[in-house]
Design a protein around this motif. Structure first.
Motif, mmCIF file in Angstrom:
data_model
loop_
_atom_site.group_PDB
_atom_site.id
_atom_site.type_symbol
_atom_site.label_atom_id
_atom_site.label_comp_id
_atom_site.label_asym_id
_atom_site.label_seq_id
_atom_site.Cartn_x
_atom_site.Cartn_y
_atom_site.Cartn_z
ATOM 1 N N ILE A 124 -32.458 42.730 -12.158
ATOM 2 C CA ILE A 124 -31.421 42.530 -13.013
ATOM 3 C C ILE A 124 -30.316 41.302 -12.208
ATOM 4 O O ILE A 124 -30.241 42.010 -11.236
ATOM 5 N N LEU A 125 -29.873 40.275 -12.600
ATOM 6 C CA LEU A 125 -28.715 39.526 -11.991
ATOM 7 C C LEU A 125 -27.616 39.949 -12.958
ATOM 8 O O LEU A 125 -27.308 39.971 -14.323
ATOM 9 N N ILE A 126 -26.657 40.084 -12.198
ATOM 10 C CA ILE A 126 -25.073 40.636 -12.705
ATOM 11 C C ILE A 126 -24.330 39.449 -12.471
ATOM 12 O O ILE A 126 -23.838 39.198 -11.165
ATOM 13 N N ASP A 127 -24.000 38.520 -13.345
ATOM 14 C CA ASP A 127 -23.110 37.412 -13.221
ATOM 15 C C ASP A 127 -21.708 37.719 -13.663
ATOM 16 O O ASP A 127 -21.270 37.917 -14.692
ATOM 17 N N PRO A 178 -11.977 39.559 -17.705
ATOM 18 C CA PRO A 178 -13.346 39.281 -17.192
ATOM 19 C C PRO A 178 -14.222 39.786 -18.126
ATOM 20 O O PRO A 178 -14.238 40.809 -18.764
ATOM 21 N N LEU A 179 -15.297 38.992 -18.096
ATOM 22 C CA LEU A 179 -16.527 39.607 -18.631
ATOM 23 C C LEU A 179 -17.621 39.391 -17.788
ATOM 24 O O LEU A 179 -17.651 38.493 -16.917
ATOM 25 N N VAL A 180 -18.754 40.300 -17.762
ATOM 26 C CA VAL A 180 -19.763 40.070 -17.147
ATOM 27 C C VAL A 180 -21.089 40.219 -17.810
ATOM 28 O O VAL A 180 -21.144 40.953 -18.728
ATOM 29 N N LEU A 181 -21.888 39.399 -17.289
ATOM 30 C CA LEU A 181 -23.312 39.461 -18.012
ATOM 31 C C LEU A 181 -24.363 40.010 -16.890
ATOM 32 O O LEU A 181 -24.573 39.337 -15.940
ATOM 33 N N ALA A 182 -25.124 40.776 -17.622
ATOM 34 C CA ALA A 182 -26.363 41.287 -16.915
ATOM 35 C C ALA A 182 -27.468 41.069 -17.681
ATOM 36 O O ALA A 182 -27.793 40.976 -18.890
ATOM 37 N N THR A 183 -28.806 40.205 -17.078
ATOM 38 C CA THR A 183 -29.750 39.814 -17.301
ATOM 39 C C THR A 183 -30.968 40.329 -16.641
ATOM 40 O O THR A 183 -31.223 40.197 -15.442
ATOM 41 N N VAL A 184 -32.070 40.750 -17.361
ATOM 42 C CA VAL A 184 -33.221 41.156 -16.664
ATOM 43 C C VAL A 184 -34.031 40.008 -16.394
ATOM 44 O O VAL A 184 -34.218 38.905 -17.178
ATOM 45 N N THR A 185 -34.456 39.753 -14.982
ATOM 46 C CA THR A 185 -35.089 38.366 -14.504
ATOM 47 C C THR A 185 -36.431 38.581 -14.318
ATOM 48 O O THR A 185 -37.177 37.656 -14.186
ATOM 49 N N GLY A 207 -25.979 43.568 -26.605
ATOM 50 C CA GLY A 207 -27.118 43.570 -25.911
ATOM 51 C C GLY A 207 -27.570 44.577 -25.171
ATOM 52 O O GLY A 207 -26.626 45.740 -25.269
ATOM 53 N N THR A 208 -28.681 44.608 -24.530
ATOM 54 C CA THR A 208 -29.162 45.678 -23.306
ATOM 55 C C THR A 208 -29.998 45.226 -22.539
ATOM 56 O O THR A 208 -30.677 44.072 -22.648
ATOM 57 N N VAL A 209 -29.892 45.908 -21.390
ATOM 58 C CA VAL A 209 -31.001 45.609 -20.320
ATOM 59 C C VAL A 209 -31.729 46.942 -20.216
ATOM 60 O O VAL A 209 -32.421 47.131 -19.022
ATOM 61 N N GLY A 210 -31.795 47.830 -21.114
ATOM 62 C CA GLY A 210 -32.715 48.908 -20.952
ATOM 63 C C GLY A 210 -32.001 50.296 -21.510
ATOM 64 O O GLY A 210 -32.920 51.231 -21.850
ATOM 65 N N GLY A 211 -30.673 50.420 -21.695
ATOM 66 C CA GLY A 211 -30.302 51.527 -21.963
ATOM 67 C C GLY A 211 -30.634 52.676 -21.058
ATOM 68 O O GLY A 211 -30.900 52.438 -19.991
ATOM 69 N N GLY A 212 -29.807 53.740 -21.399
ATOM 70 C CA GLY A 212 -30.219 55.036 -20.577
ATOM 71 C C GLY A 212 -29.667 54.811 -19.213
ATOM 72 O O GLY A 212 -28.539 54.329 -18.862
ATOM 73 N N ILE A 213 -30.401 55.636 -18.070
ATOM 74 C CA ILE A 213 -30.069 55.447 -16.649
ATOM 75 C C ILE A 213 -29.900 54.127 -16.181
ATOM 76 O O ILE A 213 -28.857 53.788 -15.745
#
Length: 381
Positions: A97-100, A17-24, A48-54
């Motif tokens: 964020i979209l988590i696919d 499994p792979l999961v992609l998170a994208t800031v929409t 990649g990154t959707v923001g890092g940290g928390i």
């Protein structure tokens, strides 16, 4: 950095499994903007990154759940927390964020992306999202470019196609768009996210010595497709240039003459001698490149300028577009610092190409006024 959709193809192994998170979407101050993505496996973050940290920590918890449940999510994160909330983000904005978790469903779409990019054809990844609840999300993905038109209902395509054409024409990687569309009587409405997927700008480095090697590494980190040319096999090899996308071993002038050039091509000339510098530079004159830079002392640059103009190889105006001596002033001393100064100038030009002629006067003026101590180097590689 290599396009994240290509990394999905590279990292997909069987049913792993792979999961992609994208800031929409994002409002206010946020760590990342729409279109930013992060790819996860069972072991954690791959790219990649959707923001890092928390924020990224919270996303990773949801990713772990989605790997097991196969559920996808479309969730809002409030970042406007108080500084006393030590476990919360305090940027001040809001991010969605979209988590696919079902990327295998669109494997053929990502392969179309790969084929287009291999031919340097820009396009738009269309992600259709229907939100029933935060954890009940229907996702479909489509690829559209000048040769591929997806099978999407006509009522939707009438609105989507002009937007896609505009994105491709604009060719701005940050031009991420959102359309909310619905058929008569349909609830809830579907949201279409349009993401430009463009070929990486090409960085051609003439010279595989110490500076060329360091610049090759930085170029890949900064999102260029890097080609290094040198006639010395002991330098032009994957051991010396582990990061390079392509390595050409052969006569530098001939290779520069034959290599494909366009307005998203950046050339840096850092060969071991003046003769090779001139041979590499000649094919760049009048080629409509985004950037041409050449290393050398002020005396050498002045002599080469005279030679090129006297021989009719360049006009005054053509020579004035060359960044020579190359690099911006950061008081460079070491090879690595010189490479950083060149990389910084590449980024400055790439991110400033918004004017009609593609090279804002302010950028050209800075390049003409700012010079780097590397220009006084006497010992060439």
């Amino acid at each position: 950095m290599k396009n994240i959709y290509l990394q999905i193809l590279e990292n997909q192994s069987g049913n792993s499994p792979l999961v992609l998170a994208t800031v929409t979407s994002a409002e206010g101050s946020t760590p990342q903007k729409p279109g930013s993505s992060a790819l996860f496996s069972e072991e954690g973050l791959i790219a990649g990154t959707v923001g890092g940290g928390i924020v990224e920590g919270s996303v990773q918890k949801l990713v772990s759940e989605s790997i097991i449940s196969k559920k996808s999510y479309h969730i809002d994160f409030n970042l406007a927390n108080n500084i006393t909330d030590v476990d919360q983000a305090i940027c001040g904005g809001q991010i969605r964020i979209l988590i696919d978790s079902n990327l295998l469903n669109y494997y053929s779409v990502f392969e179309k992306v790969k084929r287009s990019l291999s031919k340097r054809i820009p396009g738009v990844l269309i992600t259709m999202v229907t939100n029933f609840t935060e954890d009940n999300v229907l996702i479909n993905r489509y690829w559209m470019d000048s040769h591929n038109k997806p099978e999407i209902p006509v009522e939707f395509m009438e609105k989507i196609e002009p937007e896609v054409n505009s994105i491709i024409t604009k060719a701005d990687p940050s031009d991420y768009r959102e359309l909310k569309l619905s058929l008569t009587g349909e609830k809830p409405a579907s949201i279409f996210y349009l993401e430009p997927v463009l070929p990486l700008p090409r960085l051609i480095i003439a010279g595989a010595g110490h500076i060329g090697r360091s610049l090759s590494h930085l170029g890949i980190m900064l999102g260029f497709e890097v080609t290094v040319i040198d006639d010395r096999p002991e330098y032009a090899n994957s051991y010396n240039l582990p990061d390079a996308s392509h390595i050409i071993v052969g006569n530098i002038g001939e290779a520069m003459l034959s290599i494909e050039k366009s307005d998203d091509t950046y050339v840096v000339i850092v060969t071991r001698g003046h003769k090779d510098d001139a041979a590499a530079l000649k094919p760049c004159i009048g080629a409509g490149l985004a950037y041409t830079g050449m290393i050398g002392s002020r005396k050498k640059i002045a002599e080469m300028r005279k030679q090129f103009i006297d021989n009719g190889w360049a006009t005054d105006s053509q020579w004035n577009t060359i960044y020579a001596p190359v690099g911006i002033e950061i008081k460079s001393q070491t090879v690595e610092e010189i490479a950083v100064s060149i990389a910084a100038q590449l980024v400055m030009v790439k991110n400033s190409r918004k004017s009609e002629d593609g090279r804002p006067k302010s950028v050209l003026r800075q390049a003409q006024q700012i010079r780097n101590p590397q220009s006084e180097i006497r010992n060439r590689e």
